[in-house]
Enzyme design. Structure first.
Site, PDB file in Angstrom:
ATOM      1  N   VAL A  43       7.663 128.943   6.680  1.00 13.99           N
ATOM      2  CA  VAL A  43       8.289 127.634   6.526  1.00 13.99           C
ATOM      3  C   VAL A  43       9.050 127.636   5.213  1.00 13.99           C
ATOM      4  CG1 VAL A  43       7.918 125.146   6.383  1.00 13.99           C
ATOM      5  CG2 VAL A  43       6.403 126.549   7.795  1.00 13.99           C
ATOM      6  N   CYS A  44      10.287 127.192   5.251  1.00 17.47           N
ATOM      7  CA  CYS A  44      11.092 127.052   4.040  1.00 17.47           C
ATOM      8  C   CYS A  44      11.171 128.396   3.293  1.00 17.47           C
ATOM      9  CB  CYS A  44      10.503 125.933   3.178  1.00 17.47           C
ATOM     10  SG  CYS A  44      11.587 125.312   1.877  1.00 17.47           S
ATOM     11  N   THR A  45      10.884 128.397   1.999  1.00 17.65           N
ATOM     12  CA  THR A  45      11.014 129.636   1.217  1.00 17.65           C
ATOM     13  C   THR A  45       9.846 130.586   1.414  1.00 17.65           C
ATOM     14  OG1 THR A  45      10.086 128.499  -0.714  1.00 17.65           O
ATOM     15  CG2 THR A  45      12.494 128.621  -0.544  1.00 17.65           C
TER      16      THR A  45
END
Length: 320
Positions: A104-106
């Protein structure tokens, strides 16, 4: 039905919503289908971690004692900027053994640091896509989609996109009705396919500094069915077509044609999602002229024809 273990990796500086968003989705699915998921959280030493917002999260165990995961979920956050080498080593050693490896995300940066995205297509938060591509040239970075699936590896864009991806995984595991029920309970729509853009045309493009160009941007948004050719827009801005096209791109970061295409696509999507208007009426109201022109635009951008898009991604509130 075999129980699927979802193991969520925790670390200092994690983005709390990257954790809680997907966890709430899987937990909600487990309430509809008891025993479908076992959710387990773990940190390196088993101690509490402090999220980037200051929220403290208490894991179930150290990573060394965590159960073998079906789905290994790696969230993002400020802690991915200078990750603990031991965390990257653990992901490198255990990621390949999971049936599904999810970020998720970074969190995608941690997967890339572990060498688990080499040769794969992936995404991350739009603000970090350039960094991911620069630091890991073996990764095919796609900055646009909400989430990307390449084999058993799935990466999602910023923060709330983890909820979109988790809903897609629940739909894959347990079916559309369960995923819809979870989405309704969370008061979100099960409607964003992975290849939808991370943000709208208005957010993707910069706001022009000069008032005539800002006015043109607003006009395009409010009048998608009008003549939006470069010549017509240039006349509205009182500039020559050549000067207008050059100035628009310089100030917004995109061409007038591409901006118009995105606005029309978003307008058509909203009508398909929120109204009962027919495809021909939507095409006309969105500036496509013909249903066939709109169909081509949808297939190119979203991988689905308008009728199929409406069937798959229209929220329940629009049909009741």
């Amino acid at each position: 039905m075999a129980q699927r273990t979802v193991l969520v990796v925790l670390f200092d500086g994690v983005q709390s919503l990257d954790v809680t968003g997907p966890v709430e989705v899987f937990a909600g699915a487990g309430r509809h289908v008891p025993g479908a998921y076992r959710i387990h959280t773990a940190s390196l030493d088993g101690g509490p971690v402090r999220s980037s917002s200051g929220l403290t999260l208490a894991p179930n165990s150290p990573l060394a004692e965590a159960p073998a995961p079906h789905t290994l979920l790696v969230p993002g956050g400020e802690g991915t900027r200078r990750p603990d080498p031991r965390l990257v080593d653990w992901i490198r050693g255990h990621g390949p053994g999971a049936a599904r490896l999810v970020s998720v995300c970074t969190g995608a940066i941690l997967l890339a640091e572990a060498g688990l995205l080499d040769g794969l297509r992936a995404t991350t938060h739009w603000a970090y896509c350039a960094k991911l591509a620069r630091d890991h040239p073996a990764v095919e970075v796609d900055a646009d989609p909400v989430w990307v699936r390449d084999g058993h590896v799935a990466t999602s864009a910023g923060v709330t996109c983890g909820i979109d991806l988790a809903l897609a995984l629940v739909e894959e595991d347990l079916g559309r009705e369960v995923a819809l029920s979870v989405a309704r309970h969370l008061v979100v729509f099960l409607r964003r396919p992975g290849n939808q853009a991370q943000f709208s045309a208005q957010l993707a493009a910069q706001t022009a500094r000069r008032e005539p160009l800002r006015d043109v941007q607003q006009w395009i948004t409010e009048h998608p069915a009008d003549d939006l050719s470069v010549e017509a827009l240039a006349a509205r801005a009182r500039l020559s077509p050549r000067h207008f096209a050059r100035a628009f791109r310089a100030e917004t970061g995109t061409t007038p044609g591409r901006y118009v295409d995105r606005v029309r696509l978003e307008h058509a999507r909203r009508l398909l999602e929120d109204t009962a208007d027919g495809v021909e009426e939507v095409a006309r109201a969105s500036g496509y002229g013909t249903p066939e022109a709109m169909r081509r635009a949808f297939v190119k951008a979203l991988g689905a024809a308008p009728a199929e898009y409406r069937r798959r991604f229209r929220p329940a509130s629009a049909t009741t």
